[in-house]
Design an enzyme around this catalytic site. Structure first.
Site, short mmCIF file in Angstrom:
data_model
loop_
_atom_site.label_atom_id
_atom_site.label_comp_id
_atom_site.label_asym_id
_atom_site.label_seq_id
_atom_site.Cartn_x
_atom_site.Cartn_y
_atom_site.Cartn_z
N SER A 10 82.13 22.06 18.40
CA SER A 10 80.78 21.84 17.88
C SER A 10 79.85 22.89 18.48
O SER A 10 79.62 22.90 19.70
CB SER A 10 80.27 20.44 18.24
OG SER A 10 78.90 20.38 17.92
N HIS A 35 82.30 23.73 13.91
CA HIS A 35 81.55 22.56 13.45
C HIS A 35 80.05 22.85 13.64
O HIS A 35 79.61 23.14 14.75
CB HIS A 35 81.98 21.35 14.27
CG HIS A 35 81.36 20.05 13.85
ND1 HIS A 35 81.83 19.32 12.78
CD2 HIS A 35 80.33 19.34 14.36
CE1 HIS A 35 81.10 18.21 12.65
NE2 HIS A 35 80.18 18.20 13.60
N ASP A 37 76.29 21.43 13.28
CA ASP A 37 75.51 20.20 13.15
C ASP A 37 74.11 20.50 12.61
O ASP A 37 73.29 21.08 13.32
CB ASP A 37 75.44 19.50 14.50
CG ASP A 37 76.77 18.87 14.88
OD1 ASP A 37 77.25 18.00 14.15
OD2 ASP A 37 77.34 19.28 15.92
N MET A 39 70.72 19.00 11.51
CA MET A 39 69.93 17.77 11.69
C MET A 39 68.49 18.05 11.27
O MET A 39 67.95 19.11 11.56
CB MET A 39 69.92 17.35 13.16
CG MET A 39 71.31 17.23 13.78
SD MET A 39 71.20 16.58 15.45
CE MET A 39 72.90 16.82 16.01
N HIS A 68 78.10 19.59 9.16
CA HIS A 68 77.90 18.13 9.27
C HIS A 68 76.40 17.86 9.11
O HIS A 68 75.62 18.17 10.00
CB HIS A 68 78.43 17.68 10.63
CG HIS A 68 78.17 16.24 10.95
ND1 HIS A 68 78.25 15.75 12.23
CD2 HIS A 68 77.83 15.18 10.16
CE1 HIS A 68 77.98 14.45 12.22
NE2 HIS A 68 77.71 14.08 10.99
N MET A 70 73.31 15.76 9.09
CA MET A 70 72.63 14.54 9.52
C MET A 70 71.20 14.64 9.02
O MET A 70 70.28 14.96 9.76
CB MET A 70 72.73 14.42 11.05
CG MET A 70 74.14 14.03 11.50
SD MET A 70 74.51 14.52 13.19
CE MET A 70 75.00 16.21 12.93
N MET A 143 82.28 8.73 12.98
CA MET A 143 81.48 9.08 14.17
C MET A 143 81.89 8.19 15.33
O MET A 143 81.99 6.97 15.19
CB MET A 143 79.98 8.87 13.88
CG MET A 143 79.35 9.88 12.93
SD MET A 143 79.50 11.60 13.45
CE MET A 143 78.61 11.61 15.02
N ASP A 177 84.21 12.65 15.79
CA ASP A 177 83.13 13.49 16.32
C ASP A 177 82.30 12.69 17.31
O ASP A 177 81.69 11.69 16.93
CB ASP A 177 82.27 13.96 15.13
CG ASP A 177 81.12 14.87 15.52
OD1 ASP A 177 81.05 15.29 16.70
OD2 ASP A 177 80.29 15.17 14.64
C1 DX5 Z 1 76.46 14.55 17.37
C2 DX5 Z 1 77.15 15.69 16.68
C3 DX5 Z 1 78.35 16.17 17.35
C4 DX5 Z 1 78.15 16.66 18.77
C5 DX5 Z 1 79.41 16.36 19.53
O1 DX5 Z 1 75.58 13.95 16.51
O2 DX5 Z 1 77.51 15.30 15.36
O3 DX5 Z 1 79.05 17.13 16.58
O4 DX5 Z 1 77.85 18.02 18.87
O5 DX5 Z 1 79.23 16.71 20.84
P1 DX5 Z 1 80.17 16.16 22.01
O6 DX5 Z 1 81.56 16.61 21.72
O7 DX5 Z 1 79.57 16.77 23.22
O8 DX5 Z 1 80.06 14.65 22.00
ZN ZN Z 2 78.83 16.65 14.24
#
Ligand code: DX5
Ligand code: ZN
Length: 230
Positions: A10, A35, A37, A39, A68, A70, A143, A177
């Site tokens: 990530s 990956h 993220d 948001m 991903h 969010m 998740m 994740d």
């Molecule tokens: C959280 C993200 C993850 C996050 C995971 O909302 O979707 O992808 O970066 O990080 P770790 O592996 O540190 O839990």
């Molecule tokens: Zn994620």
């Protein structure tokens, strides 16, 4: 055929000011996917990156960019992410109850892989229709923390969802994740997960390549054992 292990660091845990070199480093460390993220500060209480950053990163890597989302309105992001060069688009089922068919259709029409994510509080049955549809999602993301931030603790209770999916859909790509690393991979892999996202455990390690290889060995080891698929 067994679902292939896919290890996806990530990039949320990387140095965003040096994203291109961090991506290159992850590739050298043996990562399969990156990956990303995305948001919106609304669906989750954190604001990260969007299509412009994916577009910039795409100029520096040919790796699979596993986005991903969010966000509250995933449909609004499809076209921009296609143009930016995203490879996978994962939306949350909680905000797609009314339009998931259209979402999947547009994601695939744009040449991306489609995936659906579910939060810890969402029952696994909610995603069954998306996997069983005539135009199905390519992956389900379970998740294992509340979405929004890296570095949280893995929630082992989520493994019943992973195992339910694995028994019902033996060939499906199932991603986990949140809180994944060498100490939790065994639980996730024996439950049936094959796509592993890991942020802080990879970027915070002395030997990120070693962690990536531990994660891959965890998935391969579980798949080789007799208990897999049971
Ligand atoms: C959280 C993200 C993850 C996050 C995971 O909302 O979707 O992808 O970066 O990080 P770790 O592996 O540190 O839990
Ligand atoms: Zn994620």
């Amino acid at each position: 055929m067994l679902p292939q292990p896919k290890i996806a660091p990530s990039m949320l845990s990387s140095d965003f000011a040096n994203l291109a070199s961090e991506a290159k480093f992850m590739e050298q460390c043996g990562a399969d996917w990156l990956h990303m993220d995305i948001m919106d500060g609304h669906y989750v209480p954190n604001l990260t990156i969007g299509a412009p950053v994916i577009k910039s990163l795409r100029k520096h890597t040919s790796m699979f960019l596993d986005c991903h989302l969010m966000v509250t309105n995933p449909l609004d992001y499809v076209d921009e992410l296609v143009k930016a060069g995203a490879s996978g688009f994962t939306f949350h089922v909680e905000v797609a109850q009314d339009n998931w068919q259209e979402l999947v259709r547009r994601i695939k029409a744009g040449g991306m892989r489609a995936a659906v994510a579910l939060k810890p509080g969402t029952p696994v049955e909610v995603v069954f229709p998306l996997v069983e549809s005539a135009e199905p999602v390519d992956m389900v993301l379970v998740m294992t923390v509340e979405p929004g931030f890296g570095g949280q603790k893995f929630m082992p209770d989520m493994m019943t969802k992973v195992n339910t999916l694995r028994k019902k859909f033996p060939h499906l790509d199932i991603q986990v994740d949140g809180g994944l690393g060498p100490s939790t991979i065994q639980q996730a892999a024996t439950a049936g997960a094959n796509c592993i996202v890991a942020g802080s455990s990879v970027f915070g390690a002395q030997d990120p390549a070693g962690v990536i290889s531990d994660l891959r060995n965890g998935v391969e080891g579980a798949q080789a054992s007799l208990s897999f698929f049971k």
